[in-house]
Design a protein around this motif. Structure first.
Motif, mmCIF file in Angstrom:
data_model
loop_
_atom_site.group_PDB
_atom_site.id
_atom_site.type_symbol
_atom_site.label_atom_id
_atom_site.label_comp_id
_atom_site.label_asym_id
_atom_site.label_seq_id
_atom_site.Cartn_x
_atom_site.Cartn_y
_atom_site.Cartn_z
ATOM 1 N N ILE A 7 4.922 16.889 -4.582
ATOM 2 C CA ILE A 7 5.020 18.336 -4.383
ATOM 3 C C ILE A 7 5.255 19.067 -5.697
ATOM 4 O O ILE A 7 5.119 20.289 -5.766
ATOM 5 N N GLY A 8 5.568 18.317 -6.755
ATOM 6 C CA GLY A 8 5.685 18.937 -8.064
ATOM 7 C C GLY A 8 4.358 19.486 -8.556
ATOM 8 O O GLY A 8 4.328 20.386 -9.400
ATOM 9 N N SER A 9 3.256 18.963 -8.031
ATOM 10 C CA SER A 9 1.931 19.421 -8.454
ATOM 11 C C SER A 9 1.652 20.861 -8.029
ATOM 12 O O SER A 9 0.746 21.493 -8.558
ATOM 13 N N ILE A 10 2.432 21.378 -7.067
ATOM 14 C CA ILE A 10 2.272 22.779 -6.661
ATOM 15 C C ILE A 10 3.442 23.617 -7.172
ATOM 16 O O ILE A 10 3.695 24.722 -6.672
ATOM 17 N N GLY A 11 4.177 23.073 -8.161
ATOM 18 C CA GLY A 11 5.255 23.827 -8.799
ATOM 19 C C GLY A 11 6.534 23.912 -7.994
ATOM 20 O O GLY A 11 7.341 24.819 -8.201
ATOM 21 N N THR A 12 6.745 22.967 -7.088
ATOM 22 C CA THR A 12 7.921 22.979 -6.217
ATOM 23 C C THR A 12 8.883 21.864 -6.605
ATOM 24 O O THR A 12 8.469 20.791 -7.029
ATOM 25 N N THR A 59 5.448 1.838 10.452
ATOM 26 C CA THR A 59 6.313 0.825 9.840
ATOM 27 C C THR A 59 6.825 1.211 8.458
ATOM 28 O O THR A 59 7.398 0.374 7.769
ATOM 29 N N CYS A 60 6.628 2.450 8.032
ATOM 30 C CA CYS A 60 7.015 2.847 6.683
ATOM 31 C C CYS A 60 8.536 2.998 6.580
ATOM 32 O O CYS A 60 9.135 3.773 7.330
ATOM 33 N N SER A 61 9.147 2.284 5.640
ATOM 34 C CA SER A 61 10.602 2.286 5.478
ATOM 35 C C SER A 61 11.076 3.079 4.268
ATOM 36 O O SER A 61 12.287 3.143 4.020
ATOM 37 N N MET A 62 10.146 3.661 3.498
ATOM 38 C CA MET A 62 10.521 4.366 2.280
ATOM 39 C C MET A 62 9.662 5.613 2.096
ATOM 40 O O MET A 62 8.468 5.590 2.367
ATOM 41 N N PHE A 63 10.300 6.679 1.610
ATOM 42 C CA PHE A 63 9.589 7.921 1.306
ATOM 43 C C PHE A 63 10.121 8.440 -0.027
ATOM 44 O O PHE A 63 11.323 8.384 -0.286
ATOM 45 N N MET A 64 9.202 8.925 -0.867
ATOM 46 C CA MET A 64 9.622 9.515 -2.126
ATOM 47 C C MET A 64 8.876 10.814 -2.375
ATOM 48 O O MET A 64 7.671 10.901 -2.116
ATOM 49 N N ALA A 65 9.595 11.823 -2.846
ATOM 50 C CA ALA A 65 8.988 13.103 -3.204
ATOM 51 C C ALA A 65 9.192 13.338 -4.697
ATOM 52 O O ALA A 65 10.310 13.233 -5.204
ATOM 53 N N MET A 66 8.094 13.627 -5.395
ATOM 54 C CA MET A 66 8.137 13.960 -6.822
ATOM 55 C C MET A 66 8.261 15.466 -6.975
ATOM 56 O O MET A 66 7.516 16.217 -6.353
ATOM 57 N N GLY A 67 9.189 15.904 -7.820
ATOM 58 C CA GLY A 67 9.357 17.322 -8.066
ATOM 59 C C GLY A 67 8.611 17.785 -9.307
ATOM 60 O O GLY A 67 7.930 17.013 -9.979
ATOM 61 N N ARG A 68 8.752 19.055 -9.614
ATOM 62 C CA ARG A 68 8.105 19.622 -10.800
ATOM 63 C C ARG A 68 8.876 19.229 -12.058
ATOM 64 O O ARG A 68 10.038 18.835 -12.004
ATOM 65 N N LYS A 69 8.226 19.366 -13.187
ATOM 66 C CA LYS A 69 8.865 19.102 -14.468
ATOM 67 C C LYS A 69 9.816 20.249 -14.796
ATOM 68 O O LYS A 69 9.518 21.421 -14.521
ATOM 69 N N SER A 70 10.955 19.899 -15.377
ATOM 70 C CA SER A 70 11.922 20.926 -15.763
ATOM 71 C C SER A 70 12.573 20.517 -17.074
ATOM 72 O O SER A 70 12.410 19.385 -17.552
ATOM 73 N N LYS A 109 13.039 16.919 -21.284
ATOM 74 C CA LYS A 109 12.325 17.189 -20.044
ATOM 75 C C LYS A 109 12.677 16.144 -18.985
ATOM 76 O O LYS A 109 12.892 14.975 -19.299
ATOM 77 N N THR A 110 12.714 16.595 -17.734
ATOM 78 C CA THR A 110 13.035 15.698 -16.626
ATOM 79 C C THR A 110 12.131 15.987 -15.436
ATOM 80 O O THR A 110 11.459 17.016 -15.362
ATOM 81 N N MET A 111 12.148 15.054 -14.497
ATOM 82 C CA MET A 111 11.494 15.240 -13.203
ATOM 83 C C MET A 111 12.423 14.674 -12.151
ATOM 84 O O MET A 111 12.964 13.578 -12.299
ATOM 85 N N GLN A 112 12.624 15.417 -11.078
ATOM 86 C CA GLN A 112 13.513 14.972 -10.019
ATOM 87 C C GLN A 112 12.735 14.163 -8.985
ATOM 88 O O GLN A 112 11.706 14.608 -8.479
ATOM 89 N N LEU A 113 13.249 12.982 -8.682
ATOM 90 C CA LEU A 113 12.672 12.117 -7.665
ATOM 91 C C LEU A 113 13.689 11.950 -6.553
ATOM 92 O O LEU A 113 14.851 11.637 -6.818
ATOM 93 N N LYS A 114 13.270 12.147 -5.317
ATOM 94 C CA LYS A 114 14.177 11.988 -4.185
ATOM 95 C C LYS A 114 13.622 10.947 -3.232
ATOM 96 O O LYS A 114 12.479 11.029 -2.804
ATOM 97 N N ASN A 133 0.829 -1.196 0.000
ATOM 98 C CA ASN A 133 0.000 0.000 0.000
ATOM 99 C C ASN A 133 0.865 1.248 0.000
ATOM 100 O O ASN A 133 2.057 1.203 0.323
ATOM 101 N N ILE A 134 0.281 2.345 -0.410
ATOM 102 C CA ILE A 134 0.994 3.614 -0.508
ATOM 103 C C ILE A 134 0.180 4.687 0.205
ATOM 104 O O ILE A 134 -1.030 4.810 -0.011
ATOM 105 N N SER A 135 0.845 5.453 1.048
ATOM 106 C CA SER A 135 0.229 6.638 1.640
ATOM 107 C C SER A 135 0.559 7.820 0.740
ATOM 108 O O SER A 135 1.720 8.065 0.427
ATOM 109 N N LEU A 136 -0.464 8.535 0.321
ATOM 110 C CA LEU A 136 -0.300 9.632 -0.629
ATOM 111 C C LEU A 136 -0.779 10.934 -0.006
ATOM 112 O O LEU A 136 -1.930 11.059 0.397
ATOM 113 N N MET A 137 0.131 11.908 0.084
ATOM 114 C CA MET A 137 -0.219 13.222 0.598
ATOM 115 C C MET A 137 -0.821 14.056 -0.528
ATOM 116 O O MET A 137 -0.227 14.173 -1.602
ATOM 117 N N ILE A 138 -2.001 14.613 -0.300
ATOM 118 C CA ILE A 138 -2.640 15.441 -1.314
ATOM 119 C C ILE A 138 -3.059 16.777 -0.704
ATOM 120 O O ILE A 138 -3.294 16.877 0.498
#
Length: 309
Positions: free
Chosen positions: A210-215, A227-238, A253-258, A109-114
């Motif tokens: 967070i790329g959805s808000i232009g960040t 128990t979550c062992s992984m976190f990923m943040a999607m950036g904006r398109k550049s 075009k690229t997108m930064q994933l951290k 499962n995935i927890s998604l911040m919106i």
């Protein structure tokens, strides 16, 4: 949510003493991973960071190609589908540590911040999405769209919102007692199922778009609770520009994933190989339209699988 968690729970192994409701105890692992949790006791002590620059030209072409047969398809759907597919083939990613012991989570499962509206005062909430390891891109789009439709309106509350609102209204001394009790119950695997299944911190993966808000993307810490062992943040398109040896200028075009990982669940090479597998899927997106040929189950459980008996 509770019904979905039961429906998507994997049942490859019979229950055994030492297992949790949400995971199987791992015993057949490298000794280094058995002793690491005793010396590195917190996720904050064990965080490892990966930074990936994802080329997205081919992905955007794929989205345009399938915008009619998969309505609403977006970059986020493809990334979630790729994550689910990698989890089905790289099961060590779905491990977690609790009370210095290593477990294999028995669901994906995935927890998604919106954010419900793009303003400073816009409400934020977390939704939990449950998947099967055989889910295709179409399945992912449908589940994500359904969850977003249920939670996109301002003022509407999901179960997580209602619980947060209730707890925030308690006196500080009572809030400290309740939170300490819940954390202690979780450590011993007796947290009520209803709380475990709505908790955003009990997840295979935590995703923030967070790329959805232009960040631009940021490194996010892991949570000690849950128990979550992984976190990923999607950036904006550049747009990136490189100059080849021939002198030709190439723009793409690229997108930064951290990513932030708990290194106690698997070694860095395994994490890096998993990320490479996900990047390959970005170049072979047609594979996401059909289920995987096989689902790989964590061999660290150390017992015979029910589905192969």
């Amino acid at each position: 949510t509770m019904k979905k968690c039961k429906e998507y729970k994997l049942k490859y192994f019979p229950w055994r003493w030492g297992d949790r409701r949400d995971g199987w105890r791992l015993r057949n692992v490298d000794p280094i991973f058995s002793i690491m949790p005793y010396f590195m006791r917190k996720r904050l002590d064990s965080q490892v960071y990966f930074d990936v620059l994802l080329p997205i030209d081919e992905i955007e072409d794929f989205i345009k190609k399938h915008k009619e047969d998969i309505p609403g398809l977006s970059m986020m759907h493809i990334i979630i589908a790729a994550i689910v597919r990698v989890f089905s083939q790289r099961p060590r990613l779905n491990r977690f540590i609790m009370r210095n012991k290593l477990y294999a989570r028995n669901y994906i499962n995935i927890s998604l911040m919106i954010k419900r509206s793009m303003t400073d005062e816009g409400e934020e909430t977390v939704i939990k999405l449950f998947f099967r390891p055989t889910d295709t891109l179409q399945d992912v789009v449908r589940k994500v769209q359904e969850a977003l439709e249920e939670n996109k309106s301002e003022g509407e509350s999901n179960t997580i919102d209602k619980l947060s609102k209730f707890l925030s209204g308690l006196p500080p001394f009572l809030m400290r007692f309740i939170s300490s009790t819940m954390i202690c119950m979780d450590r011993f695997g007796i947290l009520p199922r209803s709380l475990e299944e709505i908790s955003p911190w009990h997840a295979s993966f935590f995703l923030s778009n967070i790329g959805s808000i232009g960040t631009e993307s940021v490194f996010h810490h892991l949570y000690e609770v849950g128990t979550c062992s992984m976190f990923m943040a999607m950036g904006r398109k550049s747009t990136q520009t490189i100059t080849r040896r021939s002198g030709e200028v190439h723009t793409f075009k690229t997108m930064q994933l951290k990513f932030t990982f708990d290194e106690r669940v698997a070694d860095g090479f395994y994490f890096a190989s998993s990320i490479r597998s996900a990047l390959k899927l970005g170049q072979q997106l047609e594979k996401l339209l059909s289920p995987p040929e096989q689902v790989v189950v964590d061999d660290g459980v150390g017992r015979k699988r029910i589905d192969q008996s």
